[in-house]
Scaffold this active site. Structure first.
Site, mmCIF file in Angstrom:
data_model
loop_
_atom_site.group_PDB
_atom_site.id
_atom_site.type_symbol
_atom_site.label_atom_id
_atom_site.label_comp_id
_atom_site.label_asym_id
_atom_site.label_seq_id
_atom_site.Cartn_x
_atom_site.Cartn_y
_atom_site.Cartn_z
ATOM 1 N N TYR A 11 0.833 -1.214 0.000
ATOM 2 C CA TYR A 11 0.000 0.000 0.000
ATOM 3 C C TYR A 11 0.870 1.268 0.000
ATOM 4 O O TYR A 11 0.793 2.093 -0.922
ATOM 5 C CB TYR A 11 -0.930 -0.057 1.216
ATOM 6 C CG TYR A 11 -1.686 1.204 1.536
ATOM 7 C CD1 TYR A 11 -2.320 1.950 0.535
ATOM 8 C CD2 TYR A 11 -1.788 1.649 2.854
ATOM 9 C CE1 TYR A 11 -3.035 3.103 0.855
ATOM 10 C CE2 TYR A 11 -2.498 2.781 3.179
ATOM 11 C CZ TYR A 11 -3.118 3.516 2.172
ATOM 12 O OH TYR A 11 -3.812 4.655 2.495
ATOM 13 N N ILE A 12 1.743 1.408 0.993
ATOM 14 C CA ILE A 12 2.573 2.621 1.058
ATOM 15 C C ILE A 12 3.654 2.561 -0.031
ATOM 16 O O ILE A 12 3.958 3.562 -0.686
ATOM 17 C CB ILE A 12 3.186 2.793 2.461
ATOM 18 C CG1 ILE A 12 2.059 2.856 3.512
ATOM 19 C CG2 ILE A 12 4.055 4.048 2.535
ATOM 20 C CD1 ILE A 12 2.518 2.823 4.950
ATOM 21 N N ALA A 76 9.467 -3.379 3.150
ATOM 22 C CA ALA A 76 9.020 -4.773 3.056
ATOM 23 C C ALA A 76 8.794 -5.336 4.450
ATOM 24 O O ALA A 76 9.743 -5.752 5.112
ATOM 25 C CB ALA A 76 10.076 -5.592 2.320
ATOM 26 N N SER A 79 2.522 -5.869 8.871
ATOM 27 C CA SER A 79 2.205 -4.684 9.682
ATOM 28 C C SER A 79 0.848 -4.723 10.386
ATOM 29 O O SER A 79 0.313 -3.676 10.715
ATOM 30 C CB SER A 79 2.275 -3.441 8.790
ATOM 31 O OG SER A 79 1.284 -3.536 7.789
ATOM 32 N N TYR A 143 4.544 -7.000 16.784
ATOM 33 C CA TYR A 143 4.819 -6.154 15.612
ATOM 34 C C TYR A 143 5.686 -4.960 16.016
ATOM 35 O O TYR A 143 6.749 -4.709 15.420
ATOM 36 C CB TYR A 143 3.504 -5.678 14.986
ATOM 37 C CG TYR A 143 3.702 -4.572 13.980
ATOM 38 C CD1 TYR A 143 4.415 -4.785 12.814
ATOM 39 C CD2 TYR A 143 3.193 -3.289 14.214
ATOM 40 C CE1 TYR A 143 4.621 -3.767 11.895
ATOM 41 C CE2 TYR A 143 3.387 -2.264 13.303
ATOM 42 C CZ TYR A 143 4.104 -2.507 12.143
ATOM 43 O OH TYR A 143 4.313 -1.493 11.252
ATOM 44 N N HIS A 191 -8.220 -2.964 8.184
ATOM 45 C CA HIS A 191 -8.104 -1.552 8.547
ATOM 46 C C HIS A 191 -9.433 -0.819 8.501
ATOM 47 O O HIS A 191 -10.289 -1.085 7.655
ATOM 48 C CB HIS A 191 -7.079 -0.862 7.635
ATOM 49 C CG HIS A 191 -5.686 -1.349 7.887
ATOM 50 N ND1 HIS A 191 -5.183 -2.466 7.285
ATOM 51 C CD2 HIS A 191 -4.717 -0.884 8.715
ATOM 52 C CE1 HIS A 191 -3.952 -2.671 7.719
ATOM 53 N NE2 HIS A 191 -3.645 -1.725 8.583
ATOM 54 N N PHE A 215 -14.489 -2.160 17.566
ATOM 55 C CA PHE A 215 -13.807 -2.981 18.568
ATOM 56 C C PHE A 215 -13.606 -2.184 19.858
ATOM 57 O O PHE A 215 -12.556 -1.578 20.067
ATOM 58 C CB PHE A 215 -12.461 -3.481 18.043
ATOM 59 C CG PHE A 215 -12.594 -4.440 16.888
ATOM 60 C CD1 PHE A 215 -13.373 -5.581 17.008
ATOM 61 C CD2 PHE A 215 -11.942 -4.201 15.681
ATOM 62 C CE1 PHE A 215 -13.498 -6.468 15.943
ATOM 63 C CE2 PHE A 215 -12.058 -5.081 14.622
ATOM 64 C CZ PHE A 215 -12.840 -6.212 14.743
ATOM 65 N N ARG A 289 -10.055 -5.241 20.593
ATOM 66 C CA ARG A 289 -9.173 -6.080 19.777
ATOM 67 C C ARG A 289 -7.799 -6.106 20.442
ATOM 68 O O ARG A 289 -7.340 -5.062 20.931
ATOM 69 C CB ARG A 289 -9.087 -5.412 18.399
ATOM 70 C CG ARG A 289 -8.523 -6.254 17.302
ATOM 71 C CD ARG A 289 -8.614 -5.535 15.971
ATOM 72 N NE ARG A 289 -7.763 -4.344 15.879
ATOM 73 C CZ ARG A 289 -7.547 -3.648 14.760
ATOM 74 N NH1 ARG A 289 -8.148 -4.010 13.642
ATOM 75 N NH2 ARG A 289 -6.775 -2.599 14.759
HETATM 76 N N1 UFG Z 1 -11.335 -0.764 14.107
HETATM 77 C C1 UFG Z 1 -12.650 -1.084 14.394
HETATM 78 N N2 UFG Z 1 -13.284 -1.943 13.570
HETATM 79 C C2 UFG Z 1 -12.688 -2.525 12.477
HETATM 80 C C3 UFG Z 1 -11.355 -2.167 12.195
HETATM 81 C C4 UFG Z 1 -10.694 -1.289 13.032
HETATM 82 O O1 UFG Z 1 -13.223 -0.626 15.379
HETATM 83 O O2 UFG Z 1 -13.339 -3.302 11.778
HETATM 84 C C5 UFG Z 1 -10.619 0.171 14.998
HETATM 85 C C6 UFG Z 1 -9.421 -0.488 15.658
HETATM 86 O O3 UFG Z 1 -9.824 -1.215 16.792
HETATM 87 C C7 UFG Z 1 -8.561 0.733 15.964
HETATM 88 C C8 UFG Z 1 -8.864 1.697 14.822
HETATM 89 O O4 UFG Z 1 -10.090 1.224 14.247
HETATM 90 O O5 UFG Z 1 -8.962 1.296 17.161
HETATM 91 C C9 UFG Z 1 -7.811 1.729 13.749
HETATM 92 O O6 UFG Z 1 -7.548 0.377 13.361
HETATM 93 P P1 UFG Z 1 -6.704 -0.005 12.059
HETATM 94 O O7 UFG Z 1 -6.714 -1.503 11.985
HETATM 95 O O8 UFG Z 1 -7.203 0.747 10.883
HETATM 96 O O9 UFG Z 1 -5.254 0.540 12.375
HETATM 97 P P2 UFG Z 1 -4.286 0.237 13.611
HETATM 98 O O10 UFG Z 1 -4.193 1.489 14.417
HETATM 99 O O11 UFG Z 1 -4.619 -1.003 14.330
HETATM 100 O O12 UFG Z 1 -2.951 -0.115 12.834
HETATM 101 C C10 UFG Z 1 -2.265 0.828 12.057
HETATM 102 C C11 UFG Z 1 -1.239 0.131 11.164
HETATM 103 C C12 UFG Z 1 -0.199 -0.543 12.012
HETATM 104 C C13 UFG Z 1 0.383 0.441 12.984
HETATM 105 C C14 UFG Z 1 -0.738 1.045 13.798
HETATM 106 C C15 UFG Z 1 -0.308 2.026 14.826
HETATM 107 O O13 UFG Z 1 -1.860 -0.823 10.340
HETATM 108 O O14 UFG Z 1 0.818 -1.047 11.181
HETATM 109 O O15 UFG Z 1 -1.626 1.702 12.913
HETATM 110 O O16 UFG Z 1 -1.481 2.560 15.399
HETATM 111 F F1 UFG Z 1 1.223 -0.174 13.801
#
Ligand code: UFG
Length: 329
Positions: A11-12, A76, A79, A143, A191, A215, A289
């Site tokens: 993606y990035i 690479a 994540s 991670y 995401h 979540f 989560r």
């Molecule tokens: N979320 C939901 N429902 C979903 C998906 C996500 O409520 O179906 C919430 C997650 O719980 C979180 C927020 O949306 O609170 C953001 O979640 P993402 O999965 O979009 O992103 P993350 O913050 O978990 O992860 C991203 C990158 C990681 C990085 C991280 C640091 O993917 O690589 O940001 O915050 F480490």
């Protein structure tokens, strides 16, 4: 003077490839296509694309020599925070062990300039906000630990072997390229923004998707949902060009947050997705989560000062509008 983009199909990575090509920088891509997509890269005789793993020293060395690489962007990696709890072995192997092989291969090929994709997940629970680069690093996921371990490796290799690097600690990458050609796509998708927009698209296509899952709504935040700092992927791409310029100009090895200094809650993102798409998004609350930190946002002031980083997408509305444009297609 060709730059290698390792993980250039992700993606990035794919957005960065497009951005740097538009700036006229000669590139060669190396990717094992475990999470990236070949079709995210153009078919062009000016863009060599090689399938290979960064842990495969022989193949990598051949690639670096064949294309006369002078500097490397290392994107690479795996994540997904939650996935890293289920499969730490895979995360440490890919993100740390293979990266050491990569660094050793760079030294063998006499390449000493590197831009590394790090993450805000290395900080752990914030003691002060916004997070700055001086904040202690106590990651609470495999991670985050795998990425922090690489930052230690880089610092030690820089001291001992003359490697010069920039580590870019991304906050939450989001949005799609300004032409609407590339966007955020993972397989499986976990995401927030792509899941929300995909749900809206299904709804508009007459399907009846289940409510969107939040979540956890019992976090210590104003509306109970997690807060994140969303940074547009095109602004991250810009930072890679600036980091390359910095390293080329002889800048000392350094670490930069790529954050906007402002966070939005999951509910705020959902409301903005409703506003941008014009569709109501029904939600259901699920348990927290694993690995989700309640609040993460970070200052990009150091990147602004030393790299000249100027994000163009400074509000959630413009980020979601660009993401929606791509999803709608
Ligand atoms: N979320 C939901 N429902 C979903 C998906 C996500 O409520 O179906 C919430 C997650 O719980 C979180 C927020 O949306 O609170 C953001 O979640 P993402 O999965 O979009 O992103 P993350 O913050 O978990 O992860 C991203 C990158 C990681 C990085 C991280 C640091 O993917 O690589 O940001 O915050 F480490």
């Amino acid at each position: 003077m060709t730059i290698a983009v390792l993980g250039g199909a992700g993606y990035i990575g794919s957005h960065t490839v497009k951005y740097l090509r538009a700036a006229g920088i000669p590139l060669a891509v190396y990717d094992n296509f475990s999470t990236g997509f070949r079709e995210s890269l153009p078919d062009s005789p000016e863009l060599p694309v090689v399938s290979g793993d960064i842990g495969d020293a022989e193949r990598l060395a051949h690639f670096l020599r064949q294309h006369q690489i002078t500097a490397v962007l290392h994107l690479a990696a795996l994540s997904v925070v939650a996935e890293s709890f289920d499969n730490p072995r895979r995360y440490y192997h890919n993100n740390f062990v293979a990266t050491q092989t990569l660094l050793d291969t760079l030294l063998t090929c006499d390449i000493r300039q590197l831009v590394f994709s790090s993450t805000c997940a290395i900080y752990g629970k914030p003691r002060q906000l916004p997070l700055t680069e001086e904040h202690p690093c106590q990651p609470d996921s495999p991670y985050g630990c795998s990425k922090l371990a690489v930052e230690h490796l880089l610092a030690d290799y820089a001291r001992a072997y003359g490697l010069r690097y920039v580590s870019l600690r991304y906050f939450n990458a989001s949005g799609a390229d300004p032409d609407g050609e590339l966007g955020e796509r993972h397989q499986p998708e976990t995401h927030l923004i792509p899941l929300l927009l995909e749900r809206v698209r299904q709804q508009q296509n007459g399907l009846n998707p289940p409510p969107f899952t939040i979540f956890g709504d019992d976090y210590p935040t104003p509306d109970g949902t997690c807060i994140r700092d969303y940074v547009h992927v095109w602004d991250l791409a810009q930072a890679h060009q600036l980091a390359l310029d910095y390293v080329h100009a002889g800048g000392a090895s350094n670490i930069f947050n790529l954050g906007q200094g402002q966070g939005y809650s999951v509910r705020e993102v959902i409301q903005m997705a409703e506003a941008v798409t014009g569709e109501p998004i029904p939600v259901a609350i699920a348990p927290r989560r694993s690995g989700d930190t309640p609040v993460l946002y970070g200052s990009g002031a150091k990147a602004a000062e030393l790299l000249g980083w100027r994000p163009a997408y400074t509000d959630l509305h413009s980020i979601l509008t660009s993401a929606w444009r791509w999803h709608r297609q």
